[in-house]
Motif scaffolding. Sequence first.
Motif, PDB file in Angstrom:
ATOM      1  N   UNK A 178       0.835  -1.207   0.000  1.00 21.06           N
ATOM      2  CA  UNK A 178       0.000   0.000   0.000  1.00 21.06           C
ATOM      3  C   UNK A 178       0.869   1.256   0.000  1.00 21.06           C
ATOM      4  N   UNK A 179       1.828   1.328   0.913  1.00 17.73           N
ATOM      5  CA  UNK A 179       2.657   2.535   1.012  1.00 17.73           C
ATOM      6  C   UNK A 179       3.535   2.717  -0.224  1.00 17.73           C
ATOM      7  N   UNK A 180       4.052   1.623  -0.769  1.00 19.74           N
ATOM      8  CA  UNK A 180       4.846   1.713  -1.992  1.00 19.74           C
ATOM      9  C   UNK A 180       3.987   2.221  -3.150  1.00 19.74           C
ATOM     10  N   UNK A 181       2.768   1.727  -3.273  1.00 26.88           N
ATOM     11  CA  UNK A 181       1.862   2.179  -4.328  1.00 26.88           C
ATOM     12  C   UNK A 181       1.511   3.657  -4.158  1.00 26.88           C
ATOM     13  N   UNK A 182       1.330   4.086  -2.908  1.00 27.86           N
ATOM     14  CA  UNK A 182       1.047   5.502  -2.649  1.00 27.86           C
ATOM     15  C   UNK A 182       2.241   6.371  -3.043  1.00 27.86           C
TER      16      UNK A 182
END
Length: 152
Positions: free
Chosen positions: A142-146
């Motif tokens: 999730x954080x990488x995609x954000x």
Amino acid sequence: MYLDLSVCERCQGTEGSLKEAISDVAKVLELTGTEVIVNNIHIDSEEKAIQYRFESSPTIRINGKDIQLETKESLCESCGDLCGDEVDCRVWIYNGKEYNVPPKAMIIDAILREIYGKNGSSDNDENKNEQKYELPENLKKFFESMRQKGKK
């Protein structure tokens, strides 16, 4: 604790259920001399997730203990739309059924168990805090995609 309140229907629904549950048991809490302080914590970074030992979104803890002992997740379209990738969020299990938003009764049960000391907790709660925390793969994704979305 939550990843997003602007888009995520599970986080929004959980916030609503929590507010209603506290309102419904307010008189009991008052009579028992129990003070309720709600800390809404936006987990907006990997660092914050690590700081709070965040396992899944959304999370409700009472006196530091997750009200859902077992973490189960399923595809969350809202968070997927937010970050541009597939993301799983928490599924709440109560009385043998699964819910995307915790039923008010589940939260009330957890509050009352904590007040009256019938929470059935064991050394597992303490051991869980002593165990080494590792950011779950789902949250890393999730954080990488954000981050990637922010670069576009």
